[in-house]
Design a protein around this motif. Structure first.
Motif, PDB file in Angstrom:
ATOM      1  N   LYS A 148     110.567 -42.007 -37.810  1.00  0.00           N
ATOM      2  CA  LYS A 148     110.638 -43.327 -38.437  1.00  0.00           C
ATOM      3  C   LYS A 148     110.878 -43.165 -39.933  1.00  0.00           C
TER       4      LYS A 148
ATOM      5  N   GLN B  36     106.195 -63.731 -30.220  1.00  0.00           N
ATOM      6  CA  GLN B  36     106.694 -62.683 -29.326  1.00  0.00           C
ATOM      7  C   GLN B  36     105.706 -61.517 -29.183  1.00  0.00           C
TER       8      GLN B  36
ATOM      9  N   ARG C 154     105.195 -59.188 -31.348  1.00  0.00           N
ATOM     10  CA  ARG C 154     105.925 -58.001 -31.806  1.00  0.00           C
ATOM     11  C   ARG C 154     105.906 -57.993 -33.325  1.00  0.00           C
TER      12      ARG C 154
ATOM     13  N   SER D  53     109.352 -55.344 -37.819  1.00  0.00           N
ATOM     14  CA  SER D  53     110.046 -54.049 -37.798  1.00  0.00           C
ATOM     15  C   SER D  53     110.659 -53.777 -36.428  1.00  0.00           C
ATOM     16  N   GLU D  54     109.922 -54.076 -35.369  1.00  0.00           N
ATOM     17  CA  GLU D  54     110.450 -53.869 -34.015  1.00  0.00           C
ATOM     18  C   GLU D  54     111.671 -54.753 -33.770  1.00  0.00           C
ATOM     19  N   ILE D  55     111.579 -56.002 -34.211  1.00  0.00           N
ATOM     20  CA  ILE D  55     112.676 -56.943 -34.003  1.00  0.00           C
ATOM     21  C   ILE D  55     113.919 -56.486 -34.765  1.00  0.00           C
TER      22      ILE D  55
ATOM     23  N   GLU E 236     114.616 -53.426 -35.796  1.00  0.00           N
ATOM     24  CA  GLU E 236     115.096 -52.179 -35.195  1.00  0.00           C
ATOM     25  C   GLU E 236     115.904 -52.468 -33.926  1.00  0.00           C
ATOM     26  N   ASP E 237     115.416 -53.364 -33.079  1.00  0.00           N
ATOM     27  CA  ASP E 237     116.151 -53.717 -31.864  1.00  0.00           C
ATOM     28  C   ASP E 237     117.497 -54.357 -32.199  1.00  0.00           C
ATOM     29  N   TYR E 238     117.503 -55.225 -33.201  1.00  0.00           N
ATOM     30  CA  TYR E 238     118.751 -55.863 -33.618  1.00  0.00           C
ATOM     31  C   TYR E 238     119.747 -54.822 -34.134  1.00  0.00           C
TER      32      TYR E 238
ATOM     33  N   ARG F  92     119.863 -51.732 -33.368  1.00  0.00           N
ATOM     34  CA  ARG F  92     120.284 -50.920 -32.222  1.00  0.00           C
ATOM     35  C   ARG F  92     121.428 -51.616 -31.471  1.00  0.00           C
ATOM     36  N   VAL F  93     121.317 -52.926 -31.315  1.00  0.00           N
ATOM     37  CA  VAL F  93     122.345 -53.688 -30.602  1.00  0.00           C
ATOM     38  C   VAL F  93     123.665 -53.699 -31.368  1.00  0.00           C
TER      39      VAL F  93
END
Length: 80
Positions: A2, A24, A26, A29-31, A33-35, A37-38
């Protein structure tokens, strides 16, 4: 591994994201990171032909005259 990232965004958006993240269950940071990644994932280009072939085929009776149905529908619509 990280890594830290500092972002500068409008306070109103940050407040909205905090509420969204809480709903959510969550972290922001998780949100983020997922964005990332997409949007960073390589896109597989699908040809138009492959797309059409993947569509579900309609259930049309063999004895149905589609051309006749088309013109009759147009006639009803436009009063012909």
């Amino acid at each position: 591994m990280k890594a830290k990232l500092n972002l500068t965004i409008e306070q109103e958006i940050l407040d909205q994201m905090k509420q969204f993240a809480a709903r959510q269950k969550r972290s922001i940071s998780e949100i983020v990171e997922d964005y990332f990644r997409v949007i960073a994932a390589p896109k597989k280009k699908e040809s138009f032909v492959e797309l059409v072939r993947s569509l579900e085929k309609p259930d049309i009776p063999d004895d149905l005259d589609l051309k006749k149905e088309y013109y009759e529908a147009k006639g009803r619509k436009y009063g012909l």
